[in-house]
Design a protein around this motif. Structure first.
Motif, PDB file in Angstrom:
ATOM      1  N   GLY A  90      28.854 -50.742 -39.008  1.00 38.12           N
ATOM      2  CA  GLY A  90      27.456 -50.690 -38.602  1.00 38.12           C
ATOM      3  C   GLY A  90      27.326 -50.576 -37.094  1.00 38.12           C
ATOM      4  N   GLY A  91      28.186 -51.316 -36.365  1.00 40.95           N
ATOM      5  CA  GLY A  91      28.171 -51.248 -34.909  1.00 40.95           C
ATOM      6  C   GLY A  91      28.509 -49.862 -34.400  1.00 40.95           C
ATOM      7  N   LEU A  92      29.420 -49.174 -35.093  1.00 46.09           N
ATOM      8  CA  LEU A  92      29.788 -47.813 -34.704  1.00 46.09           C
ATOM      9  C   LEU A  92      28.553 -46.917 -34.673  1.00 46.09           C
ATOM     10  N   LEU A  93      27.671 -47.071 -35.679  1.00 42.57           N
ATOM     11  CA  LEU A  93      26.468 -46.249 -35.756  1.00 42.57           C
ATOM     12  C   LEU A  93      25.372 -46.757 -34.819  1.00 42.57           C
ATOM     13  N   VAL A  94      25.196 -48.083 -34.800  1.00 41.04           N
ATOM     14  CA  VAL A  94      24.101 -48.671 -34.020  1.00 41.04           C
ATOM     15  C   VAL A  94      24.283 -48.415 -32.529  1.00 41.04           C
ATOM     16  N   TRP A  95      25.472 -48.718 -31.997  1.00 40.42           N
ATOM     17  CA  TRP A  95      25.657 -48.628 -30.549  1.00 40.42           C
ATOM     18  C   TRP A  95      25.727 -47.185 -30.055  1.00 40.42           C
ATOM     19  N   ARG A  96      26.156 -46.270 -30.927  1.00 43.48           N
ATOM     20  CA  ARG A  96      26.094 -44.860 -30.534  1.00 43.48           C
ATOM     21  C   ARG A  96      24.634 -44.417 -30.439  1.00 43.48           C
ATOM     22  N   GLY A  97      23.813 -44.928 -31.351  1.00 39.89           N
ATOM     23  CA  GLY A  97      22.387 -44.618 -31.289  1.00 39.89           C
ATOM     24  C   GLY A  97      21.720 -45.238 -30.076  1.00 39.89           C
ATOM     25  N   VAL A  98      22.112 -46.462 -29.748  1.00 36.95           N
ATOM     26  CA  VAL A  98      21.555 -47.123 -28.563  1.00 36.95           C
ATOM     27  C   VAL A  98      21.911 -46.343 -27.305  1.00 36.95           C
ATOM     28  N   ALA A  99      23.159 -45.882 -27.223  1.00 36.01           N
ATOM     29  CA  ALA A  99      23.580 -45.099 -26.054  1.00 36.01           C
ATOM     30  C   ALA A  99      22.739 -43.836 -25.925  1.00 36.01           C
ATOM     31  N   TYR A 100      22.422 -43.207 -27.053  1.00 32.86           N
ATOM     32  CA  TYR A 100      21.585 -42.002 -26.999  1.00 32.86           C
ATOM     33  C   TYR A 100      20.166 -42.331 -26.552  1.00 32.86           C
ATOM     34  N   LEU A 101      19.620 -43.448 -27.044  1.00 35.81           N
ATOM     35  CA  LEU A 101      18.266 -43.827 -26.664  1.00 35.81           C
ATOM     36  C   LEU A 101      18.172 -44.131 -25.167  1.00 35.81           C
ATOM     37  N   ILE A 102      19.230 -44.700 -24.602  1.00 35.30           N
ATOM     38  CA  ILE A 102      19.215 -45.024 -23.169  1.00 35.30           C
ATOM     39  C   ILE A 102      19.191 -43.753 -22.332  1.00 35.30           C
ATOM     40  N   THR A 103      19.971 -42.763 -22.748  1.00 36.40           N
ATOM     41  CA  THR A 103      20.107 -41.547 -21.930  1.00 36.40           C
ATOM     42  C   THR A 103      19.241 -40.392 -22.409  1.00 36.40           C
ATOM     43  N   ARG A 104      18.757 -40.482 -23.666  1.00 38.00           N
ATOM     44  CA  ARG A 104      18.031 -39.368 -24.281  1.00 38.00           C
ATOM     45  C   ARG A 104      18.874 -38.092 -24.275  1.00 38.00           C
ATOM     46  N   GLY A 105      20.198 -38.281 -24.405  1.00 36.90           N
ATOM     47  CA  GLY A 105      21.104 -37.147 -24.461  1.00 36.90           C
ATOM     48  C   GLY A 105      21.455 -36.552 -23.113  1.00 36.90           C
ATOM     49  N   GLU A 106      20.945 -37.120 -22.031  1.00 39.81           N
ATOM     50  CA  GLU A 106      21.218 -36.570 -20.702  1.00 39.81           C
ATOM     51  C   GLU A 106      22.497 -37.172 -20.121  1.00 39.81           C
ATOM     52  N   THR A 107      23.135 -36.427 -19.235  1.00 38.24           N
ATOM     53  CA  THR A 107      24.307 -36.911 -18.511  1.00 38.24           C
ATOM     54  C   THR A 107      23.854 -37.623 -17.246  1.00 38.24           C
ATOM     55  N   ILE A 108      24.373 -38.836 -17.042  1.00 34.97           N
ATOM     56  CA  ILE A 108      23.998 -39.625 -15.873  1.00 34.97           C
ATOM     57  C   ILE A 108      25.037 -39.404 -14.783  1.00 34.97           C
ATOM     58  N   ALA A 109      24.590 -38.827 -13.674  1.00 34.98           N
ATOM     59  CA  ALA A 109      25.506 -38.510 -12.571  1.00 34.98           C
ATOM     60  C   ALA A 109      24.669 -38.312 -11.307  1.00 34.98           C
ATOM     61  N   PRO A 110      25.290 -38.357 -10.125  1.00 38.20           N
ATOM     62  CA  PRO A 110      26.705 -38.703  -9.889  1.00 38.20           C
ATOM     63  C   PRO A 110      26.900 -40.206  -9.776  1.00 38.20           C
ATOM     64  N   LEU A 111      28.039 -40.680 -10.194  1.00 36.94           N
ATOM     65  CA  LEU A 111      28.359 -42.099 -10.084  1.00 36.94           C
ATOM     66  C   LEU A 111      28.814 -42.431  -8.666  1.00 36.94           C
ATOM     67  N   ASP A 112      28.850 -43.718  -8.375  1.00 39.48           N
ATOM     68  CA  ASP A 112      29.261 -44.185  -7.056  1.00 39.48           C
ATOM     69  C   ASP A 112      30.668 -43.684  -6.719  1.00 39.48           C
ATOM     70  N   GLU A 113      30.867 -43.239  -5.481  1.00 38.12           N
ATOM     71  CA  GLU A 113      32.144 -42.649  -5.085  1.00 38.12           C
ATOM     72  C   GLU A 113      33.292 -43.642  -5.189  1.00 38.12           C
ATOM     73  N   THR A 114      33.061 -44.886  -4.798  1.00 38.54           N
ATOM     74  CA  THR A 114      34.112 -45.902  -4.913  1.00 38.54           C
ATOM     75  C   THR A 114      34.406 -46.201  -6.374  1.00 38.54           C
ATOM     76  N   PHE A 115      33.367 -46.237  -7.197  1.00 41.35           N
ATOM     77  CA  PHE A 115      33.540 -46.473  -8.629  1.00 41.35           C
ATOM     78  C   PHE A 115      34.435 -45.407  -9.244  1.00 41.35           C
ATOM     79  N   LYS A 116      34.269 -44.145  -8.814  1.00 40.50           N
ATOM     80  CA  LYS A 116      35.043 -43.046  -9.397  1.00 40.50           C
ATOM     81  C   LYS A 116      36.531 -43.143  -9.080  1.00 40.50           C
ATOM     82  N   LEU A 117      36.893 -43.896  -8.056  1.00 42.40           N
ATOM     83  CA  LEU A 117      38.314 -44.070  -7.744  1.00 42.40           C
ATOM     84  C   LEU A 117      39.041 -44.810  -8.864  1.00 42.40           C
ATOM     85  N   LEU A 118      38.307 -45.623  -9.638  1.00 47.88           N
ATOM     86  CA  LEU A 118      38.922 -46.368 -10.735  1.00 47.88           C
ATOM     87  C   LEU A 118      39.352 -45.460 -11.879  1.00 47.88           C
TER      88      LEU A 118
END
Length: 441
Positions: free
Chosen positions: A162-190
């Motif tokens: 159930g979590g596999l379906l629920v959390w994938r749906g939650v992720a879509y609702l947060i972004t509405r299918g859009e890509t979130i970028a650009p991320l912090d430059e220091t963060f990307k070093l990880l």
């Protein structure tokens, strides 16, 4: 009169035991570990020879591919160490891929849309706060799953499916299918890359520290055995183990240092730092990538947790016999919540590595990762029957899975064939585990 014909040798081996058997007994090397290393070597050599024979160039056993392989394995390997504990206690977590996706998009929203307005764009604390929030979200989701499983008596398979379906749906609702970028430059070093690595000098320091750690572990283990009057390994066996460990570490250092930065990035770096590039070009080594160091640190910490703490003993006890563990006074319900919370924490950390490597956050990140994580743990020797599993085995299993995927990409297999191979390997691994456990009885 001596009894050499009927007695065992001083090292515990029968006089009729083969030389290989005596070597394995003296060094106490896990035969399943040797099997995994042998399978990994066959995969690497097989793909390299296939490329050399049919493509005209063997691209697998090259510093570039092996470096990229280690970075690609990091995310799956981190989650696989947590999956070991889940499977040992006779549970399963099918939601880790979706959890990774939702943790990634939450971190993306935090560092792109929320924190810049609160503390200022480019603030050095952005990547730290975002990573902490991502791991906290993963921990809470994992604890929530564990609570339903432990106190609601709902099977882990159903809860996490159930979590596999629920959390994938939650992720879509947060972004509405859009890509979130650009991320912090220091963060990307990880996530790795030329700047997300520690370079040649740093890699040699890590390698020498690793060799020192291997030698210290052997010395400390011998000291503890002597204090408890346990049988000691022969000195030659200790020397062989130390030599093998140090050779593997130094070999890894040589490989990562042999992979140079791309020429374009070298030119940009030289221009920014007023460095004159010689006619033959400037060679700058990548060294160990930060995601690989994170994986190593997680592997060491989880090994200590499983083998050297009360928590780890409780995990193994529950996996061996849950009813007996509860009668012995172990709070199995609370332990279940803690184990799934730990799985969630490691998934959050894995989402940091995965999204940093991608340089953006999408709701599809982590799709099918649950398959690779479970396969890595099972291939690494974690039994689905519970009670048996090792952290290093899961990490090796992750390398096996990623090696298969990378090798198939290099030789031109399409995604459908890759899924067929991965699924077949998972079934075969469970089959081998079943035969192995049957022979032990």
């Amino acid at each position: 009169m001596t009894q050499t014909s009927s007695a065992t040798r001083q090292d515990g081996a029968s006089p009729h035991t083969s030389a290989i058997g005596r070597f394995l007994r003296a060094t106490e090397i896990d035969t399943r570990l040797l099997g995994m290393i042998g399978a990994l070597a066959l995969i690497w050599i097989g793909f390299h020879l296939y490329g050399a024979t049919f493509k005209g160039f063997g691209a697998f056993l090259t510093p570039r591919n092996l470096w990229n392989l280690s970075v690609q394995t990091a995310s799956i390997g981190i989650m696989a160490t947590g999956m070991v504990l889940v499977i040992i206690t006779r549970h399963i977590d099918l939601s880790v891929g979706s959890m990774l996706g939702v943790c990634a998009v939450v971190m993306g929203v935090v560092q792109v849309q929320v924190l810049p307005g609160l503390i200022g764009f480019g603030n050095p604390a952005i990547w730290i706060i975002a990573a902490i929030i991502g791991m906290a979200v993963g921990t809470m989701i994992g604890a929530f799953h564990g609570f339903i499983i432990a106190y609601g008596k709902v099977p882990a398979f159903i809860v996490t499916l159930g979590g596999l379906l629920v959390w994938r749906g939650v992720a879509y609702l947060i972004t509405r299918g859009e890509t979130i970028a650009p991320l912090d430059e220091t963060f990307k070093l990880l996530g790795g890359g030329p700047y997300g690595a520690i370079g040649e000098t740093g890699s040699w320091i890590v390698g020498l520290l690793g060799c020192a750690g291997v030698l210290w572990l052997l010395w400390n283990g011998r000291k503890r055995r002597r204090s408890y009057e346990f049988p000691l390994r022969p000195l030659w066996a200790e020397g062989v183990l130390g030599t093998i460990g140090c050779v593997l570490i130094i070999g890894a250092v040589l490989v990562v240092n042999a992979y140079p930065w791309p020429k374009g990035i070298v030119r940009q770096y030289a221009k920014a730092n007023n460095i004159e590039v010689p006619d033959g070009g400037l060679f700058i080594s990548h060294g160990f990538a930060i995601p690989v160091l994170i994986l190593v640190a997680v592997g060491i910490a989880m090994t200590v947790l499983l083998n050297r703490t009360r928590f780890g003993r409780y995990v193994l006890a529950i996996g061996g016999n849950p009813d007996a563990a509860e009668l012995a006074g172990i709070n199995t319900r609370l332990m279940t919540v803690k184990i799934f919370a730990l799985m969630g924490l490691l998934t959050g950390l894995s989402s940091v590595v995965a999204s940093a490597r991608l340089g953006s956050a999408t709701n599809s990140l982590g799709t099918l990762d649950e398959l690779y994580v479970i396969a890595a743990a099972v291939i690494g020797g974690t039994s689905l029957a519970g009670g048996v599993g090792t952290i290093y085995g899961a990490i090796l299993g992750a390398f096996v899975m990623q090696s298969l995927q990378t090798g198939m990409v290099l030789i031109g297999f399409d995604s459908a064939m890759q899924q067929i191979v991965v699924g077949s390997v998972l079934v075969f691994a469970v089959f081998i585990d079943t035969i192995y456990r049957r022979n032990l009885k």
